[in-house]
Design a protein around this motif. Sequence first.
Motif, PDB file in Angstrom:
ATOM      1  N   LEU A  37       0.756  -1.208  -0.167  1.00 61.08           N
ATOM      2  CA  LEU A  37       0.076   0.093  -0.070  1.00 61.08           C
ATOM      3  C   LEU A  37       0.849   1.302  -0.039  1.00 61.08           C
ATOM      4  CD1 LEU A  37      -2.912  -1.156   2.418  1.00 61.08           C
ATOM      5  CD2 LEU A  37      -2.961  -0.876  -0.080  1.00 61.08           C
ATOM      6  N   ASP A  38       2.286   1.030   0.260  1.00 61.97           N
ATOM      7  CA  ASP A  38       3.145   2.225  -0.166  1.00 61.97           C
ATOM      8  C   ASP A  38       3.192   2.613  -1.671  1.00 61.97           C
ATOM      9  OD1 ASP A  38       3.571   2.205   2.317  1.00 61.97           O
ATOM     10  OD2 ASP A  38       5.530   0.967   2.363  1.00 61.97           O
ATOM     11  N   GLU A  39       2.607   1.702  -2.390  1.00 56.95           N
ATOM     12  CA  GLU A  39       2.588   2.004  -3.791  1.00 56.95           C
ATOM     13  C   GLU A  39       1.317   2.573  -4.456  1.00 56.95           C
ATOM     14  OE1 GLU A  39       5.358   1.157  -5.550  1.00 56.95           O
ATOM     15  OE2 GLU A  39       6.348  -0.161  -4.208  1.00 56.95           O
ATOM     16  N   GLY A  40       1.892   3.666  -5.044  1.00 60.58           N
ATOM     17  CA  GLY A  40       0.500   4.763  -5.667  1.00 60.58           C
ATOM     18  C   GLY A  40      -0.509   3.823  -6.632  1.00 60.58           C
ATOM     19  N   SER A  41       0.097   2.681  -7.186  1.00 58.30           N
ATOM     20  CA  SER A  41      -0.947   2.148  -8.003  1.00 58.30           C
ATOM     21  C   SER A  41      -2.047   1.486  -7.363  1.00 58.30           C
ATOM     22  CB  SER A  41      -0.004   1.078  -9.023  1.00 58.30           C
ATOM     23  OG  SER A  41       0.652   0.211  -8.039  1.00 58.30           O
TER      24      SER A  41
END
Length: 233
Positions: free
Chosen positions: A150-154
């Motif tokens: 969930l650190d990933e913007g996608s």
Amino acid sequence: MTQASADTGLRHQDLDRLIALMTGAEKHGPAATSTLDVLWVLYDRVLRVGPGSAQDAGRDRFLLSKGHGPMAYYAVLAAKGFFPVDWLPGFGAYDSPLGHHPDRTLIPGVEIGSGSLGHGLPLAVGSALGLRAQGLDEAAVWVLIGDAELDEGSNHEAIAHAGSAGLEALHTVVIDNDSATHGWPGGIASRFESAGWSAVTVDGRDHAALHAAFTAPHPGRPHAVVARVEKKF
């Protein structure tokens, strides 16, 4: 459609032994053990897919986004008869289909090649949209992600779109073992709820609680289950 599992006679209590058959320096042990109970409850009691139905159009789809440390996934697939148990000792070998990240072209029952964090949830959204377009309304899509993904913007783009699109067929399981760099006021479930999802947080080792969360009704909305799991080293 019912789950067409092969009865291998293997049960949850056999999974640690199956995982122990896989050796090597790149096991990512904590990543495997954190997912073990979630995977077992899904494949044993929830998913409508088995070795005999793994190519059926109406099957449920399970996407492992948390593809690093896939030993628990391999152990559960072997226990459910998707491939022989004697594949497990070859884990990670040059000539083994069981790589350090799953490969859908080599392993029966695997839906996506995974391991690059942040890809699984967007792929699951696309799968749910595709099934809707084909009128395959009974097929559910499940994706398992780690909290650090969930650190990933996608993923946040996928969460926003799935909520606005009302993708009822979509289910996300988040393994929360405090690995994320960033947090959210109110916890991970609140992030999904703010985008229009149904969401619940449960003990990721409690099989009864997991089953209840997985099967909770969520008409007109995608569903997220946050499974809290302490790391095991």
